[in-house]
Structure formats: structure tokens, C-alpha cells
Motif scaffolding. Structure first.
Motif, PDB file in Angstrom:
ATOM      1  N   LEU A 540       0.829  -1.207   0.000  1.00 44.04           N
ATOM      2  CA  LEU A 540       0.000   0.000   0.000  1.00 44.04           C
ATOM      3  C   LEU A 540       0.860   1.253   0.000  1.00 44.04           C
ATOM      4  CD1 LEU A 540      -2.807  -1.072   2.488  1.00 44.04           C
ATOM      5  CD2 LEU A 540      -3.117  -0.485   0.076  1.00 44.04           C
ATOM      6  N   GLU A 541       1.993   1.198   0.700  1.00 41.05           N
ATOM      7  CA  GLU A 541       2.888   2.353   0.743  1.00 41.05           C
ATOM      8  C   GLU A 541       3.411   2.686  -0.653  1.00 41.05           C
ATOM      9  OE1 GLU A 541       2.448   0.619   4.645  1.00 41.05           O
ATOM     10  OE2 GLU A 541       3.138  -0.261   2.761  1.00 41.05           O
ATOM     11  N   GLU A 542       3.733   1.648  -1.413  1.00 37.42           N
ATOM     12  CA  GLU A 542       4.207   1.875  -2.785  1.00 37.42           C
ATOM     13  C   GLU A 542       3.084   2.424  -3.661  1.00 37.42           C
ATOM     14  OE1 GLU A 542       5.709  -1.867  -4.036  1.00 37.42           O
ATOM     15  OE2 GLU A 542       7.465  -1.827  -2.731  1.00 37.42           O
ATOM     16  N   ALA A 543       1.871   1.910  -3.452  1.00 39.54           N
ATOM     17  CA  ALA A 543       0.721   2.409  -4.214  1.00 39.54           C
ATOM     18  C   ALA A 543       0.489   3.890  -3.919  1.00 39.54           C
ATOM     19  CB  ALA A 543      -0.525   1.590  -3.888  1.00 39.54           C
ATOM     20  N   LYS A 544       0.666   4.270  -2.661  1.00 41.19           N
ATOM     21  CA  LYS A 544       0.496   5.685  -2.282  1.00 41.19           C
ATOM     22  C   LYS A 544       1.555   6.551  -2.951  1.00 41.19           C
ATOM     23  CE  LYS A 544      -1.222   8.952   0.509  1.00 41.19           C
ATOM     24  NZ  LYS A 544      -0.388  10.092   0.223  1.00 41.19           N
ATOM     25  N   ALA A 545       2.791   6.052  -3.017  1.00 43.27           N
ATOM     26  CA  ALA A 545       3.868   6.813  -3.652  1.00 43.27           C
ATOM     27  C   ALA A 545       3.580   7.047  -5.125  1.00 43.27           C
ATOM     28  CB  ALA A 545       5.197   6.091  -3.467  1.00 43.27           C
ATOM     29  N   VAL A 546       3.070   6.011  -5.801  1.00 38.46           N
ATOM     30  CA  VAL A 546       2.724   6.140  -7.223  1.00 38.46           C
ATOM     31  C   VAL A 546       1.585   7.138  -7.396  1.00 38.46           C
ATOM     32  CG1 VAL A 546       1.731   4.929  -9.208  1.00 38.46           C
ATOM     33  CG2 VAL A 546       3.538   3.844  -7.867  1.00 38.46           C
ATOM     34  N   TYR A 547       0.552   7.016  -6.570  1.00 39.62           N
ATOM     35  CA  TYR A 547      -0.606   7.907  -6.666  1.00 39.62           C
ATOM     36  C   TYR A 547      -0.196   9.360  -6.439  1.00 39.62           C
ATOM     37  CZ  TYR A 547      -5.291   9.766  -5.807  1.00 39.62           C
ATOM     38  OH  TYR A 547      -6.450  10.503  -5.862  1.00 39.62           O
ATOM     39  N   GLU A 676      11.776   6.999  -1.783  1.00 35.95           N
ATOM     40  CA  GLU A 676      11.857   6.004  -0.712  1.00 35.95           C
ATOM     41  C   GLU A 676      10.842   6.358   0.383  1.00 35.95           C
ATOM     42  OE1 GLU A 676      15.729   4.103   1.066  1.00 35.95           O
ATOM     43  OE2 GLU A 676      15.268   5.923   2.215  1.00 35.95           O
ATOM     44  N   VAL A 677      10.147   5.329   0.860  1.00 37.35           N
ATOM     45  CA  VAL A 677       9.133   5.536   1.898  1.00 37.35           C
ATOM     46  C   VAL A 677       9.571   4.792   3.158  1.00 37.35           C
ATOM     47  CG1 VAL A 677       6.720   5.221   2.541  1.00 37.35           C
ATOM     48  CG2 VAL A 677       7.312   5.738   0.163  1.00 37.35           C
ATOM     49  N   LEU A 685       9.924   1.150   3.929  1.00 40.57           N
ATOM     50  CA  LEU A 685       8.738   0.423   3.486  1.00 40.57           C
ATOM     51  C   LEU A 685       8.699   0.257   1.978  1.00 40.57           C
ATOM     52  CD1 LEU A 685       6.106   2.195   5.776  1.00 40.57           C
ATOM     53  CD2 LEU A 685       7.218  -0.012   6.150  1.00 40.57           C
ATOM     54  N   SER A 686       9.271   1.221   1.273  1.00 41.36           N
ATOM     55  CA  SER A 686       9.284   1.176  -0.192  1.00 41.36           C
ATOM     56  C   SER A 686      10.548   1.864  -0.694  1.00 41.36           C
ATOM     57  CB  SER A 686       8.044   1.880  -0.761  1.00 41.36           C
ATOM     58  OG  SER A 686       8.154   2.038  -2.155  1.00 41.36           O
TER      59      SER A 686
END
Length: 884
Positions: A540-547, A676-677, A685-686
Motif C-alpha cells: 500500500l505504501e508503494e501504491a500511495k507513492a505512485v498515486y 523512498e518511503v 517500506l518502499s
């Protein structure tokens, strides 16, 4: 040219001798091979999965396979319903949806309505804080005015107008999530006259055969529904123009599943009548060339046998056909018959010299066999060059067409001589009687006794060069200015631009293709673009970064080709906004706690309950998104563990039918950087990385680039191949260059004519260039080889010119049949091939003829009066002794 006393190669003599001495054995072997090949041909199937035609190692393919595993496919099969009556639309949609959900064999899931209550209740958390405050101000002003006016003691000394509640601008601004309206559960258009049912079949959109069968299945199901009591008398009909009413619902299919099927099968369906027309035209032209039925039947049967043998070879080597190689049979019929034409014409010429049938056949095989063999090798090699393509459709086509050309060439130089030899054994006069004879062309003028020659070759060459150069100049781009696409280009604009490449894929599909028209209508009615592409993220963290990357206003220019981004985070309000808005809502609720809803006007009371629920909204994170929304972005339960994760969908803001715009869209979404997250403890996380979107658009973009790069590279490689092979054949630079004059000059003229005619290169007809290069070699080869036998240019033209013209016209007829195809891409291939074949033929009989006359005039007279041969064209000892 130089005098030579070398004998023909022993292999050529042995082969020709075998055909004459053992014709029955040769024919039996060919028929046995035909029988085995026919069995293999019946076993051939067409693999309609387009994904299999691209290297499975490409990142675009790997990513789209992941998406397929996660959600069952890329894109949807869209069923659109039209009617004037909204209740009728919704009832029919509910009934059809129930049937689709019950079809576990074909349907993975459908989407046609999504409950919007949750979004409605929480919409206030998504609204910009300033807009929420503005809305509160307007509502409170209206509310106070209404309460005041509804008070039984309200008295107005000076009449004033009631406060109007104007919220249209704010409602329209926040009335949808993505492009889905939150006013209605159903996927219904703003005018309430069209509804969509998005179907996800059990297979991917690349499996065209399954989609085609499923669409037919749905048509039968919908026809049965119309006749059932469940329909309530409503008739459901497939129509892409009609608008329904209370008792009629018009439906249509579109989406990536349907458009892929329509485009591919439009080619296949176009080729069925085209193949029959092409064969009929080829047969008719061959009859006109021979002026007899028998030679036409001989070469036609031989060509059919050769084509069947090639299909059998395909079964043994490749195992199946694909959507590209399925056109192989028709192409080989047009190409292959040329070898039979040249053999028959040469045999008639040998018979016309008074030779017995067996010697005439043997000499025809030896003399016509060399240029035929070189032509077959060069043409096959030209096809083999396509094997370098990353696109398996082209590489397999190149391999099979190359092998098929060689197979048919060899087979016709076995079938035709053996059959004539067998007939000659029955009656020595039978071959001459059946195929006719051609007396040697006169070498001198009967009146003056002077040698027949092409008049004033220097002048002809100069004039031809000027005309050809003038035509070729039109193909050169003299300016970088783009030619307008919204109207036909003027002649001046065309000349400045030169030959152009048309990137618009709409120009290739059949005009008025229903699924495309419906897709355009949906785009207009729903204000949505075509099927989206997707970005995979594991967490989800990666999805948030993309969004965040794609929706950041700062990146608007960077992602100018993107219309909208839909993610699980689309349903999560921005934290800061949600916190600020929740405080406003809480304060607002406190202000309204003493308000009596019953004191409001009746029409306002109905909405008061929903309004009060909206005031209860509290901030939530991604884990608070209801599953009915979150499941759209999450992997299916049956997904492989390594593909578990989330998808972010990206919709284009550009017309993907336009190749240039599609490439821009794909380029912008092929490298999406994310930072990076880390969590609160500093744990990563990402990692920072670049993400790649997957879907039909990236695949087509990769294929488009493959076609463009391969088209340029294959033309270069084929040109080098032809020059090298011609030099090896003639062992003379001047002769090798002369032999490619028709080819090079003819194709350059073709490009000039295309410019003047406002015809363009495109993703389909560009593949014709290496094919024309490969076929065009035959003009110069046959003419020069006959010339090198010691005949003047006039004699060479008169003796083999008819065969060259006939073989060219048969091939042109095969391509001309494409002009009746409904598929515009095929039609453009036919137009381009016909122009190229005719220009090379014209150049052969003008420029090349003049060049040969100049070469002839420069020969010493002693060589002209003698017989001049290349090593492979010496007459056999037997023919020498007979001549003596």
C-alpha cells in the motif's frame, strides 16, 4: 561479358537429366510429398493469442502477464445499453447482469453498479476546505432564510426575495470519483440514456478466438432474453446507431476485448474473398499470357501443390499459424506461380528452335533455372531477413515465406518439366501441341537487314533518368513542417513533406467499425477515455507513492498525456484536508443541533437525513475504505503469491489510435519515479525506484517501435543482401548494379507517386518494402541473364519480356485483390504493392533496356556475332553436336 567455353554445372545437368529420364518417378515423389503435406495442412490451427507473438522476455510482456494474473486480464469487454427510458435501462441491466454472474464458465466478474452511499456520506472530507466553507456559508444563509419564512409569526414589512440555494457549481465539481458519478449506483451516462456493463472474461484480451466465441454466445443469450417473459416485452437488439425506447433497448459491444477481435478478424475475413479473387485474377492473366489452357493449368496445379507442401512444412517446423502467417497461402500463390511462368516461356522458346521435347525441356531447366534459382535465393533471403524481428509474427512470417518461396520455386522446376516430359513420352509432339512454341525473335530488320536495336538509347536513358529523378524527388522531405491531418493536404504541402508515415491506427481499420464508433460514443457520453493501463505495486505504501507522484499538481506538465488516475487512494481523503474539514463539520453540526427538520420545506426534508449523516464524517485512512471499492485494486484470491499486491489505473487524455500520441502516453508512464518511503521507526517500506505501467497501450507501443525499427533495418539488410547476391551471380560490378536498376529506381518512383497521391507509409504497408525488394530482383535477373546468352537487348526483351511482364502482373493481381478488402490496412498494402510492381516493370522496359543497349553497343563486333555465355549457361555437348 566475355567469351567462355565452360560447361554448365554438372549438378544442373544431372538434375535436368533426371527430370527428363525419370519423370514418372519424380511426379510420384511429388504427389507423395503433397499427400503427406496435405495431412499436415489439415492439422494446422491458428493461434489467435497476440501476446504469444511478442518475446516473452520483454518487460512490457512480463508486466501485462502480472496484471492478467492479478485481475484476470487487461481491459474489459464492454456491453453498452441504449434507451430513452432510464427505468427500462436499469431493469434490463439488472436482468443481464444476473445472467452474466451466473455464467461461471465465461465470466470472472462484472461491474455495472457500485454503491455510492459511503462516498456520498464522506464526500465532505474530500472537498477543498475553502469550498466546504463556501458551501456552509450558502447553506446556512438559505437555511436561516427558510426557517425565518416558515415561522408562523414571520412578517415582512418590505418584501424581499427568498435566498436561493445555489450549489450547482460545487456539486458538479465534486459529483464524481474519478469519472464515476456518485449520484447513482449504476454506470449510467449523464443524459441517463446509456448504461455500461463492464465484463471481465475468464481469459485475457489477447485470446481473440475465445472472445469471439463468447460474443456470439452473448448474442444468443440476449436474443433468448428478448423472447422470454422476464424481459417484460422489452426487445433487446444489437444496433450501433439506434436509440431505444420503453420497449426497445439497443446494445453493442466494445472495449479492448472487442476492438482487438474486430481488428484482427477484419483482416482474416477480408482475406477470404480476397484470396479467391486473387487466384481468379492470377489464373486469368496466366491464360492471357500463354494463350492456352494447358500451361496455365500445369503451373497453377504446381503452385497449389507447392503451397500445400509449404503448409505441411509449417506444421512440421512451427506447428501452427498466427494472425500474420495466416495470409501466407495467398501470398505464395501470387509469388510462386512466377517460376512456372518463366519455365513454360523458356520451354516454348527452346521448342521454337526446333529441338526435340526432351532436349528443349532439359535446356529450359538449365537456362531458365539459373536466374530462377538466384531469384528464389534472393527473394527467400529477403524474407529471412524478417527473422531478426522481435515480433514473432514477422519473424515466423519471414521464415515460412522464405522457405515457401524456395520450396515452390524448386517444386515448379520439378513438377512442370517432369509432367511435360511424361507427356512427351506418350507422344513426342504432345508438349509442343499443349504449351505451344515461340520462334526465336528476329535479330535483323526484314526490310533493311540492319540489326534490331533500341533506338537512340542514350537519349532514352537521359530522358528516362530525368523523368525518374523528377518522380523520385517527390519522395524526399524538403521541409520539416508537419502536414495538416484535419484536411486533405494540398499538392504543395505534399511535395514539401515528401513521403510520410501515418501514425494514426484509425486509418488502418475498416471504416465505420461498430466497436470503435461505440467507443467514441461512450467517450463522449461518459467523458471517459478508453481502457486504462495499470501500475503494479507490492504494498500500500508503494501504491500511495505512485498515486502521489501522478496526481501532484506540480507534475501536470510532466504527465500531460494522463487524464485521470484511479487508485485505492482515490477513496482516501487527503489527511490535512480531512482533519480540517472534520472540524468544520463538527462545528457545523453543533450549530444545527437545535434545528427542527420538520420546520424545513417538504422538498428539503427528504435530503436532510443524508445531510446530517454527512456531518458525522470522520477522517479515515486506506484501511477504512470499504472492500467493495478496495477489491477493484487488489489481486484476486487465485493470484500467484509473487503477484500479490495493488494496481493503480491510469487513463489517457489522448486518442490512443494516434500512434504519436500513444507513444507519448506510454513514454510518460513507462518510468514513474517514486521516492523512498519509511515508517516512523525509519524502516524502509518502499525503496526509491521507477515503476512501469502495463496494458494494451504499452504492448502496442512496443510493437509499433519494433515495426518502425525493423522496417528500416530490414530494408537496409535486404538491399545489402541483394547487391551481394547479384555480384556473386554475375561476378561483375557493372552487371550487378545494372540488374538492380528496376528494383531501386522503381521503388523510389513508387514513393514519389505515393507522395503525389497523398498515400502514406503505415504500420502495415511498411512490411511490403522488403517484400517488394525481394520480388523486384526477378526483373533485372531474367533480362540480363538472357542478354548474357549473347542476344541483343531487343531479342532479350522479346524472348523473356513477356514472361517478366506476365509474372509481374500475376503478382500485382494478387495484391490488387486486396483493394476490395474492408480492412484499410490491407488495402494500403495492396495499393503500395501494385504501384511498386508496375514502376519496377516500367523501369525494366525503359531504363534497363537502354542501359543494356548501351552495353551492347560497346561490345566488340566479334563478340556480338558469336555466342556469349556465362559459365552456367553453356549449351550441353549434346545440343552442340545436334547443332553441328
Amino acid at each position: 561479358m566475355s567469351d567462355s567455353t565452360h560447361k554448365p554445372p554438372r549438378l544442373a545437368l544431372a538434375y535436368a537429366s533426371l527430370l527428363v529420364r525419370r519423370p514418372g518417378l519424380v511426379l510420384l515423389a511429388l504427389l507423395a510429398l503433397f499427400g503427406v503435406s496435405l495431412w499436415g495442412t489439415t492439422k494446422l490451427t491458428i493461434n489467435s493469442n497476440q501476446l504469444d507473438l511478442i518475446s516473452q522476455e520483454l518487460p512490457e510482456v512480463k508486466e501485462v502477464k502480472r496484471v492478467i494474473d492479478m485481475v484476470g486480464g487487461s481491459g474489459y469487454l464492454m456491453l453498452a445499453l441504449r434507451a430513452d427510458s432510464e427505468p427500462t435501462l436499469k431493469k434490463v441491466a439488472d436482468d443481464i447482469a444476473a445472467k452474466l454472474l451466473a455464467d461461471k464458465e465465461h465470466v470472472r466478474f462484472i461491474t455495472y453498479k457500485v454503491p455510492v452511499e459511503f462516498v456520498q456520506q464522506n464526500m465532505a472530507l474530500f472537498i477543498k476546505t475553502e469550498d466546504l466553507l463556501e458551501g456552509k456559508t450558502r447553506i446556512m444563509a438559505w437555511l436561516k432564510d427558510q426557517l425565518r419564512r416558515n415561522n408562523p409569526f414571520f412578517i415582512e414589512i418590505q418584501k424581499t426575495e427568498p435566498v436561493k440555494l445555489e450549489l450547482t457549481d460545487l456539486i458538479n465539481k465534486y459529483s464524481s470519483v474519478g469519472k464515476k458519478s456518485i449520484r447513482d449506483d449504476y454506470y449510467i451516462s449523464q443524459d441517463r440514456k446509456m448504461m455500461l456493463i463492464l465484463i471481465k472474461p475468464m481469459w485475457d484480451s489477447n485470446q481473440l478466438g475465445k472472445t469471439k466465441d463468447f460474443v456470439e454466445h452473448l448474442r444468443k443469450e440476449l436474443a433468448a432474453y428478448s423472447k422470454s417473459e422476464q424481459s417484460g416485452g422489452v426487445e433487446v437488439v444489437e444496433d450501433y446507431e439506434k436509440m431505444g425506447n420503453d420497449k426497445l433497448v439497443a446494445y453493442g459491444f466494445t472495449g479492448s476485448y472487442k476492438t482487438a477481435v474486430d481488428d484482427s478478424y477484419a483482416i482474416e475475413e477480408s482475406l477470404q474473398p480476397v484470396s479467391l479473387l486473387a487466384f481468379a485474377a492470377i489464373f486469368f492473366i496466366t491464360i492471357l499470357a500463354f494463350r492456352k489452357w494447358v500451361p496455365t493449368i500445369i503451373v497453377s496445379i504446381g503452385t497449389v501443390i507447392g503451397t500445400v507442401v509449404t503448409m505441411g512444412f509449417t506444421y512440421v517446423t512451427v506447428g501452427e499459424l498466427n494472425m500474420i502467417t495466416s495470409i501466407l497461402g495467398g501470398l505464395l500463390l501470387g509469388f510462386g506461380i512466377d517460376y512456372g511462368i518463366h519455365f513454360i516461356f523458356r520451354t516454348r522458346l527452346e521448342l521454337g528452335q526446333g529441338k526435340p521435347y526432351d532436349q528443349a525441356i532439359q535446356d529450359a531447366v538449365v537456362n531458365a533455372g539459373r536466374p530462377a534459382l538466384v531469384s528464389a535465393v534472393v527473394t527467400s533471403g529477403s524474407f529471412f531477413v524478417l527473422m531478426i524481428s522481435e515480433f514473432r509474427g514477422f519473424s515466423q512470417f519471414g521464415f515460412l515465406a522464405g522457405c515457401g518461396t524456395f520450396i515452390i520455386g524448386v517444386l515448379l522446376f520439378a513438377w512442370s518439366p517432369a509432367l511435360l516430359a511424361l507427356l512427351g513420352r506418350i507422344n513426342p509432339e504432345l508438349p509442343k501441341k499443349l504449351i505451344g512454341e515461340m520462334k526465336p525473335p528476329a535479330t535483323q530488320n526484314v526490310n533493311t537487314g540492319k540489326e534490331l536495336r533500341i533506338p537512340r538509347p542514350g537519349l532514352m536513358l537521359a530522358v528516362s533518368t530525368v523523368i525518374v529523378g523528377f518522380m523520385c524527388a517527390f519522395a524526399i522531405p524538403w521541409s520539416d513542417v508537419d502536414v495538416p491531418t484535419d484536411r486533405p493536404a494540398t499538392l504543395a504541402e505534399r511535395i514539401k513533406a515528401g513521403i510520410r508515415f501515418n501514425y494514426n491506427s484509425r486509418a488502418l481499420i475498416p471504416e465505420g467499425q461498430p466497436s470503435v464508433k461505440l467507443q467514441d460514443e461512450i467517450t463522449e457520453r461518459f467523458d471517459i477515455s478508453s481502457d486504462p493501463i495499470a501500475v503494479y505495486t507490492k504494498t500500500l505504501e508503494e501504491a500511495k507513492a505512485v498515486y502521489d507522484e501522478l496526481t501532484d499538481p506540480k507534475n501536470k506538465e510532466k504527465y500531460s498525456a494522463i487524464d485521470q488516475v484511479v487508485s485505492i487512494y482515490t477513496f482516501v481523503p487527503p489527511a490535512e484536508t480531512a482533519t480540517a474539514n472534520a472540524k468544520i463539520l463538527a462545528d457545523w453540526k453543533e450549530e444545527l443541533k437545535d434545528i427542527d427538520v420538520a420546520a424545513l420545506p417538504p422538498e428539503a426534508q427528504d435530503k436532510a437525513a443524508l445531510f446530517m449523516k454527512m456531518l458525522e464524517a470522520k477522517p479515515f485512512d486506506v484501511h477504512g475504505v470499504p472492500d467493495i471499492y478496495a477489491s477493484q485494486f487488489r489481486h484476486l484470491p487465485e493470484t500467484k503469491p509473487e503477484n500479490h499486491g495493488f494496481l493503480t489505473f491510469i487513463y489517457p487524455a489522448v486518442d490512443l489510435w494516434d500512434g504519436k500520441k500513444m507513444l507519448t502516453f506510454v513514454d510518460q508512464t513507462s518510468r514513474i519515479p517514486t521516492p523512498e518511503v519509511k515508517d516512523a521507526t525509519g524502516k524502509v517500506l518502499s525503496p526509491a525506484m521507477e515503476r512501469r505501467a502495463a496494458g494494451a497501450a504499452p504492448l502496442f507501443a512496443r510493437l509499433a517501435r519494433i515495426v518502425l525499427s525493423d522496417g528500416q533495418l530490414t530494408v537496409l539488410l535486404v538491399t545489402l543482401w541483394i547487391l551481394v547476391m547479384h555480384y556473386l551471380d554475375f561476378r561483375n560490378v557493372k552487371l550487378a548494379l545494372a540488374s538492380v536498376i528496376p528494383l531501386t529506381v522503381g521503388l523510389a518512383m513508387m514513393l514519389g507517386i505515393m507522395t503525389l497521391s497523398d498515400l502514406h507509409l503505415n504500420f502495415m504497408n511498411i512490411i511490403i518494402l522488403p517484400i517488394l525488394l525481394g520480388f523486384g530482383v526477378s526483373h533485372g535477373l531474367y533480362l540480363l541473364h538472357r542478354f548474357l546468352e549473347g542476344t541483343s537487348p531487343v531479342v532479350a526483351l522479346r524472348s523473356v519480356g513477356a514472361a517478366v511482364a506476365s509474372s509481374t502482373l500475376t503478382t500485382a493481381a494478387g495484391f490488387a485483390a486486396l483493394l476490395v478488402a474492408s480492412h484499410n490496412g490491407l488495402k494500403s498494402m495492396g495499393i503500395m504493392a501494385c504501384i511498386g510492381l508496375i514502376t519496377t516493370l516500367v523501369v525494366s522496359f525503359t531504363v534497363l533496356a537502354a542501359v543494356m543497349q548501351v552495353m551492347w553497343d560497346r561490345l566488340p563486333s566479334k563478340l556480338k556475332s558469336g555466342v556469349v555465355h556465362t559459365p552456367a549457361q553453356q549449351p550441353s555437348d549434346k545440343s552442340k553436336s545436334e547443332a553441328a
